[in-house]
Motif scaffolding. Structure first.
Motif, PDB file in Angstrom:
ATOM      1  N   ALA A   1      39.145  46.062  35.320  1.00 51.81           N
ATOM      2  CA  ALA A   1      40.185  46.145  34.297  1.00 51.81           C
ATOM      3  C   ALA A   1      39.647  46.846  33.057  1.00 51.81           C
ATOM      4  O   ALA A   1      40.318  47.700  32.462  1.00 51.81           O
ATOM      5  CB  ALA A   1      40.680  44.748  33.956  1.00 51.81           C
ATOM      6  N   ASN A   2      38.424  46.520  32.673  1.00 47.65           N
ATOM      7  CA  ASN A   2      37.857  47.126  31.466  1.00 47.65           C
ATOM      8  C   ASN A   2      37.666  48.633  31.604  1.00 47.65           C
ATOM      9  O   ASN A   2      38.008  49.400  30.713  1.00 47.65           O
ATOM     10  CB  ASN A   2      36.502  46.497  31.147  1.00 47.65           C
TER      11      ASN A   2
ATOM     12  N   MET B   1      41.059  50.347  31.408  1.00 52.61           N
ATOM     13  CA  MET B   1      41.626  50.303  30.053  1.00 52.61           C
ATOM     14  C   MET B   1      40.888  51.287  29.148  1.00 52.61           C
ATOM     15  O   MET B   1      41.496  51.964  28.321  1.00 52.61           O
ATOM     16  CB  MET B   1      41.520  48.867  29.536  1.00 52.61           C
TER      17      MET B   1
ATOM     18  N   ALA C   1      41.762  42.897  30.852  1.00 51.44           N
ATOM     19  CA  ALA C   1      40.740  43.627  30.098  1.00 51.44           C
ATOM     20  C   ALA C   1      40.330  42.834  28.854  1.00 51.44           C
ATOM     21  O   ALA C   1      41.051  41.960  28.397  1.00 51.44           O
ATOM     22  CB  ALA C   1      41.261  45.000  29.700  1.00 51.44           C
TER      23      ALA C   1
END
Lengths: 418, 486
Positions: free
Chosen positions: A126-127, A130, A158
């Motif tokens: 997710a990070n 993002m 995130a």
């Protein structure tokens, strides 16, 4: 079993086709309600002046205001309703941040769009995903001094810091609640988690309030998502009825200060999972939900009152709008005297919108309104007539007629070949 | 007070005035002249407003040719002319309309405003309504201009890009709306050409030009191909709403929109495309069969996933309707495919052994598979087993659900991860899910354990451990079945 990997190098146009196609299930295309800005005194292009602009309309009747894209449709999640889920067989593609930037600017300079709406499947983590999305916004804002509209879909999984950065570049951020019930989310989006989604929405709300407050004190304090946050719910993929959806929406508006809740009627997606219902819900259902949303936001209806308009199965009637349904159920509140009634009462009259009510309130200071006067101020007097009194008009028995619903239900129209 | 005195020194009784506007959109000029005429108390039926090339206000009492061109000078002590802000805002827009009567109409409302300052609030007044309508039409035209101007890039001689657009507005809005494009494209060199005049921005100053023709504008731009691809891709054929599109993007605009040429083919293709989406998504599997014989027949013709296209046969489950226990495996193997019965190969024989040891009667149970066809690849002359994909499992779930609805078992035992996904619709880890009941969507009870073929692939200590776990899972199921039987 594995997603189709195209071994040949994809052209920009092929990528655009795949990643725009994948983005079309996001309902929002709004470009309104953000801070006013323009490109005078800057180096780049772009302006936002309050009102959104729809630069084109697709044959599905939806407005094209923003360049709506996915950065990539590769995804490690497996949400059943989503065309891009891990187990889906669709063609995959991936943009570099620079490619998205170039497309946005090329389209913007030709006045095709108001800005960019960027979402993404989740790759690696997710990070990581993002960060890539924020990078697109950063290049647009910092390297090209782009002052058009940017909407970033944020990923609740995130880190809060990256989401914060997204809000500093974007006009609007959004997080999808996806489904109206926790059970539906668990079943159809096993990788997502309601408390994580709502936690991220809560933090975003706090940041928006904080940034607004800081700008009151310091003129140069950075803006944070000046067009606020919104969310989207899929309608008809699980068995939640309209009452449950309206209840959820009103809680979302209340708890997170959302600008908008979008409803997206689940539509058949290529390569669908068999867990999904076979039939799509009627498009009209989505429309009725938007109407009920309006009733709560602009017409002073409480969520419970909208729910009262629903039928025994908890769903709003499809053949008539929810305001008319409510009026037909609670006829004791009518007729309303257009020359005396309070604004709140007038807003409840089927067929009178906020504009018409405003006109009636202004005009009645100058004259006692007759039915003809009201007819000039509204779109259709036939719908309004049974529910109002005017100087020369009293509906007498009309309001109480048992077949009133039949009289007011729009006739089915056969569509013509185009 | 005599009439002559009220009208002021320079106004002759019964005179008719003709005001010639320098440009059809010159609101400031109209405002200044109207102000003077009101101060001289000249009633609306004594003034004609004439735009360039026009014949004036058709409703004026006398022909414009006989009107005086010299306007009276207002008396020094004339009271200031007043109008509400709403009137000013509406008048600015109304003045840009193409209706030749607009200036006369505005003057009449301004005249009446002097007697009734709140006239604009009376939305039921026909003249107020009329100027509001004209203003609305102009605002809509302006809004459509913001939306539908399409620039095409050309390179100037010095190499700098120049963006040129051709647009056909309904009203005199070009000069008024140039500011919008200046604010938006301040650092770009652009021109907007229209039949009512042109505007040019060079990055610093605005120039006005004469009316233009379409052929003065460039005929194309390479980026338009990308834009058309975007337009076609963002359109959702499952939601065709042509009326909604036409009300916001009427056909008169289409000829100047590069994307509009795609509309007829997109609409024509929409129904076909949706049908294709549905069939490739295997959504339309028809009604679920109501009998096991019906399921048996249907799975033999099922081609909803690629496994059905292989050289194999569907294998139906077997066992009594109403069986308390339903055992679900992954898919038929090579021997099952040949025999046409589930669990007859090596894994099936192993399963039988363990069932006997746990005291479970296989013949009383309903035994079936998640995926009905054998998925394999050829390796020489052998057909080598391949695990079904999540997509294939989800598709075949349709048949498994149909069997479950007919048999109505009290407990379902899933052997392996594929079976668990087929029943739950999501992937679970066997090691975490085993040993305790899980709830199915309809409230049924599911137990999960490993697939016996897993035991066949292990040896040594790992085999001992897994075999013990498998046996204890079956023992727990047996115990639970006895509980349920009460």
């Amino acid at each position: 079993m594995f997603p189709k990997v195209l071994m040949v190098q994809q052209t920009l146009r092929q990528k655009l086709e795949i990643l725009a196609d994948a983005a079309k299930y996001d309902a929002s295309c709004a470009s309104s309600g953000t801070a006013k800005k323009n490109s005078l005194g800057g180096k780049g292009v772009g302006s936002t002046e309050g009102m959104g602009i729809c630069h084109a309309y697709a044959p599905d009747g939806r407005c094209i205001s923003l360049l709506k894209l996915l950065l990539t449709n590769h995804c490690i999640f497996d949400c059943h309703y989503c065309i891009n889920r891990k187990s889906s067989n669709v063609a995959r593609a991936r943009f570099t941040p620079q490619e998205v930037v170039d497309l946005t600017l090329n389209f913007y300079r030709r006045n095709y769009i108001e800005g960019l709406f960027l979402s993404s499947g989740i790759v690696k983590s997710a990070n990581h995903t993002m960060e890539q999305m924020v990078e697109v916004a950063r290049i647009l804002r910092e390297e090209h001094d782009f002052r058009g509209y940017i909407h970033l879909k944020t990923i609740p999984e995130a880190d809060a810091e990256i989401i914060h950065e997204a809000g500093l570049y974007a006009d609007r951020v959004s997080i999808n609640v996806e489904l109206p019930t926790r059970a539906g989310l668990t079943r159809l989006a096993p990788d997502k988690n309601e408390s994580q989604i709502e936690g991220a929405m809560g933090r975003t709300k706090a940041r928006i309030i904080q940034a607004k407050d800081e700008r009151k004190r310091f003129r140069h304090a950075p803006r944070f998502a000046p067009a606020g946050q919104s969310t989207q719910m899929i309608v008809g993929a699980d068995d939640a009825n309209d009452t449950a959806i309206i209840g959820k929406a009103s809680r979302l508006y209340g708890s997170f200060g959302l600008r908008r809740v979008y409803y997206s009627a689940f539509s058949p997606i290529p390569d669908a999972s068999a867990v999904l219902p076979l039939k799509r819900p009627p498009l009209l259902r989505e429309h009725r939900l938007y109407q009920s949303d309006w009733l709560m936001r602009f017409y002073g209806f409480a969520p419970g009152e909208v729910a009262d308009a629903a039928e025994a199965d908890g769903n709003l009637p499809l053949d008539i709008d929810p305001k008319l349904a409510w009026a037909l159920k609670f006829r004791a509140n009518f007729p309303v005297d257009v020359n005396r009634a309070a604004k709140e009462q007038l807003l409840r009259v089927p067929g009178l919108g906020t504009t018409a009510v405003g006109r009636i309130l202004a005009a009645r200071r100058h004259r006692t309104l007759r039915l003809d006067d009201v007819a000039r101020l509204t779109a259709s007097i036939a719908k309004v007539r049974p529910f109002i009194c005017a100087l020369d008009w009293r509906p007498t028995l009309l309001t109480d007629r048992a077949d009133l619903r039949g009289l007011l239900t729009p006739k089915q129209e056969q569509l013509e070949l185009f | 007070m005599t009439a002559q005195k009220r009208l002021g020194r320079n106004v002759s009784l019964g005179a008719h005035y003709a005001v010639h506007l320098p440009a059809p959109d010159d609101f400031a000029f109209w405002r200044e002249r109207a102000r003077g005429l009101i101060q001289c108390d000249v009633p609306p039926d004594r003034v004609s407003w004439i735009e360039p090339g026009g014949t004036g206000d058709l409703f004026a009492a006398e022909g414009p040719s006989r009107g005086e061109k010299r306007l009276p000078a207002p008396p020094a002590d004339a009271p200031p002319v007043r109008a509400s802000q709403r009137f000013l805002a509406v008048a600015r827009s109304t003045a840009l309309h193409t209706d030749p009567a607009r200036f006369g109409l505005l003057y009449r409302v301004l005249w009446r405003l002097q007697r009734n300052p709140r006239l604009m609030e009376d939305k039921a007044d026909p003249e107020v309504r009329r100027i509001e309508e004209l203003a609305k039409a102009v605002r809509r035209d302006a809004h459509k201009m913001h939306a539908f101007v399409r620039f095409r890039e050309v390179a100037e001689e010095d190499g700098t890009p120049h963006f040129v657009a051709w647009f056909e507005p309904d009203h005199h809005i070009v000069r008024a709306e140039a500011a919008f494009f200046m604010r938006r494209f301040a650092n770009m060199r652009w021109s907007i050409l229209t039949p009512r005049g042109s505007v040019h921005w060079d990055g610093e100053t605005m120039h006005e030009g004469p009316p233009a023709r379409r052929s003065d504008a460039p005929s194309g731009d390479p980026v338009e191909d990308l834009w058309r691809s975007y337009y076609a891709s963002i359109f959702n054929p499952a939601r065709l709403k042509v009326g909604a599109m036409l009300s916001e993007m009427p056909k008169k605009y289409w000829k100047n929109l590069p994307e509009a040429e795609l509309i007829p083919q997109l609409i024509a293709g929409a129904q076909a495309k949706e049908a294709q989406m549905v069939s490739s998504g295997s959504l339309d599997m028809g009604e679920k069969p109501a009998t096991l014989a019906g399921v048996d027949k249907a799975i033999h013709t099922c081609r909803n996933c690629p496994i059905g296209e292989l050289d194999n046969h569907a294998v139906m489950g077997e066992g009594p309707i109403g069986a308390a226990l339903m055992i679900v495996g992954e898919q038929p193997g090579d021997q099952e495919d040949v025999a046409g019965r589930p669990f007859v190969g090596p894994a099936g024989q192993l399963l039988d052994e363990y069932l006997v040891r746990a005291g479970i009667d296989r013949s009383a149970a309903y035994v079936t598979n998640t995926v009905k066809h054998f998925k394999f690849v050829w390796k020489g002359k052998r057909r080598l087993h391949q695990s079904p994909g999540a997509k294939e499992i989800d598709t075949c779930r349709w048949w498994l659900e149909a069997e479950r609805e007919i048999v109505k078992p009290r407990l379902v035992l899933a052997l392996g991860a594929s079976a668990a996904r087929g029943l739950l619709g999501r992937t679970v880890s066997i090691s975490k899910a085993r040993g305790a009941p899980l709830a199915l969507e309809d409230g049924g009870e599911l137990w999960v354990t490993a697939h016996p073929s897993y035991l066949l692939r292990l040896d040594g200590e790992a085999h001992e451990t897994q075999a013990a776990l498998f046996a204890s899972d079956l023992a727990a199921v047996k115990e639970r079945l006895e509980e349920l039987a009460g």
